[in-house]
Design an enzyme around this catalytic site. Structure first.
Site, PDB file in Angstrom:
ATOM      1  N   HIS A 145       0.110  -1.031  -0.179  1.00 11.93           N
ATOM      2  CA  HIS A 145      -0.044   0.044   0.354  1.00 11.93           C
ATOM      3  C   HIS A 145       0.420   1.415   0.077  1.00 11.93           C
ATOM      4  CE1 HIS A 145      -3.450  -2.485   1.940  1.00 11.93           C
ATOM      5  NE2 HIS A 145      -2.887  -3.007   0.803  1.00 11.93           N
ATOM      6  N   HIS A 166      -9.390  -3.034  -5.252  1.00 14.76           N
ATOM      7  CA  HIS A 166      -8.285  -3.136  -4.452  1.00 14.76           C
ATOM      8  C   HIS A 166      -6.574  -3.941  -4.769  1.00 14.76           C
ATOM      9  CE1 HIS A 166      -6.015  -3.242  -0.520  1.00 14.76           C
ATOM     10  NE2 HIS A 166      -5.630  -4.238  -0.868  1.00 14.76           N
ATOM     11  N   ASP A 171      -3.120  -2.961  -5.306  1.00 15.55           N
ATOM     12  CA  ASP A 171      -2.158  -3.948  -4.911  1.00 15.55           C
ATOM     13  C   ASP A 171      -0.640  -4.132  -5.626  1.00 15.55           C
ATOM     14  OD1 ASP A 171      -3.072  -4.290  -2.242  1.00 15.55           O
ATOM     15  OD2 ASP A 171      -3.712  -6.060  -2.544  1.00 15.55           O
ATOM     16  N   HIS A 200      -0.775 -10.946  -5.376  1.00 15.91           N
ATOM     17  CA  HIS A 200       0.859 -11.126  -5.368  1.00 15.91           C
ATOM     18  C   HIS A 200       2.241 -11.769  -5.239  1.00 15.91           C
ATOM     19  CE1 HIS A 200      -0.692  -7.388  -2.272  1.00 15.91           C
ATOM     20  NE2 HIS A 200      -0.822  -7.909  -1.781  1.00 15.91           N
TER      21      HIS A 200
END
Length: 410
Positions: free
Chosen positions: A215, A368, A372, A395
């Site tokens: 973030h 969101h 990321d 991720h």
């Protein structure tokens, strides 16, 4: 000749620091306690103060307060042998320029002192492993840092511990670097140091790791911050699960354009990750701008515009199924997102939907995911010109793509 005042009740520290600074051409004053230090400060008007926290009678935090009452612009560097992130955050919030941990590194002391005086320190010994490379290419952008130190508080998503973070302006070509407190190790926000276990992105040095960095990097990416020192413990605070507070703090601090440039990484061929699980996609292709198209249950396209990031992406919060947090809890992680936490810093879901908050956007989850991804891509430590297409990825896939970009283009 700049005048430095050292206030410390340890004679060895006083003598060692004094010798180092005198060798570098500073005039040095030494005080063995807070009262003597305050008297020196009032009488001698030093250019910079090195102040120990743990002293008898009048401790360093009290001395710092009194110095700031005399001169709100005084440059005070707080030092401590029992440093914690809370001590560092308290000192900087009260007006300290920076915080150093004992045992003191000669290079780090000189770097901070000279940075406080507005001068860049060039080490005479071993150089840092990582430096941002300035450039003067056709698409060159200016390097940027923040205008002043920023102090922020929050809760670690996986530790559940209340913590803080200090963001400090640094010279050109530094890059974005994490400094672990109290260890003092510095770890660059660069792909060579990055790893992920699936639910966050982290960086790891020789002795320390810093978790949940995505973030912060996302906000830095879209605010154009290329040079930043981040003092933190083991986990970046999660705030409300979004990046909006970091954006607001950067805006409040101001963004300073520096003289040196940085060349964006320009994508010249389409790259697609292979061997992904069925239904997943992650690719990047040439574009004159930075763009992201992401498909979850819904689809969203982000155009790379800073203002649209602040309005439409930065407020989107972390989300997770409660059953996944229950699994993390069994491992001693994830307590920052528990339902009874006073700070609801994650959107929790069960099979029936959201159970602990109201959505800020009807498609908050896909936004969101883009937040990321923007942070993970910045592990290249430079802007990217390319269009990313993603579906159902996270991720692990983001970091795999960044590694491939580094291999092909850097």
């Amino acid at each position: 000749m700049h005048k430095v005042l050292i206030i410390d009740d340890e004679k060895d520290i006083l003598d060692t620091l004094s010798s180092i600074l005198q060798d570098e051409g500073f005039s040095v004053l030494k005080a063995v306690d807070g009262e003597e230090g305050l008297a020196f400060f009032e009488r001698e008007k030093p250019d910079i103060v090195l102040l120990d926290v743990w002293m008898p009678e009048l401790d360093g935090i009290q001395v710092l307060k009194k110095i700031k009452e005399q001169d709100k612009d005084a440059i005070v560097i707080v030092i401590s042998g029992h440093g914690t992130i809370s001590t560092a955050v308290e000192a900087v919030k009260m007006g300290a320029f920076d915080f150093l941990e004992k045992p003191l590194s000669i290079d780090k002391v000189l770097e901070v002192v000279l940075r406080g005086l507005g001068t860049e320190y060039k080490s005479k010994g071993k150089t840092e492993d990582f430096k941002l490379k300035s450039s003067k290419g056709l698409r060159q952008l200016k390097q940027r840092t923040i205008g002043k130190s920023i102090v922020v508080y929050g809760v670690g998503l996986f530790s559940g511990v209340k913590t803080g973070m200090i963001l400090l302006p640094v010279p050109e070509n530094t890059g974005i670097v994490f400094e672990h407190i109290p260890d003092g190790e510095r770890v660059p926000a660069y792909i060579d140091y990055a790893f992920s276990v699936g639910n966050n992105s982290s960086v790891k040095g020789k002795n320390c790791a810093v978790r949940t960095i995505e973030h912060l990097l996302s906000a830095c990416h879209m605010c154009g911050i290329t040079n930043l020192l981040v003092k933190v413990s083991e986990e970046i605070p999660n705030f409300d699960g979004s990046a909006i507070e970091i954006c607001n703090k950067i805006e409040e601090s101001g963004v300073v354009e520096q003289d040196e440039g940085i060349e964006p990484l320009r994508i010249t061929e389409r790259i697609e990750l292979t061997n992904l699980a069925q239904g997943k996609l992650l690719s990047i292709e040439p574009s004159e701008t930075f763009e992201v198209e992401y498909e979850l249950e819904q689809a969203y396209r982000f155009s790379g515009n800073r203002q649209s990031y602040v309005n439409d992406i930065a407020p989107a919060r972390t989300f997770s199924f409660i059953k996944d947090f229950e699994q993390l809890a069994k491992k001693g992680l994830g307590s920052g997102g528990r339902v009874d936490n006073a700070i609801l810093n994650v959107i929790l879901l069960n099979d029936n939907g959201v159970i602990n908050t109201k959505l800020r956007f009807q498609d908050e989850f896909v936004r969101h995911k883009i937040l990321d991804l923007i942070g993970d891509i910045y592990l290249l430590n430079r802007p990217v010109l390319g269009k990313i297409r993603a579906k159902q990825t996270g991720h692990l896939e983001n970091i795999a793509l960044v590694k491939e970009l580094k291999r092909r283009f850097l």
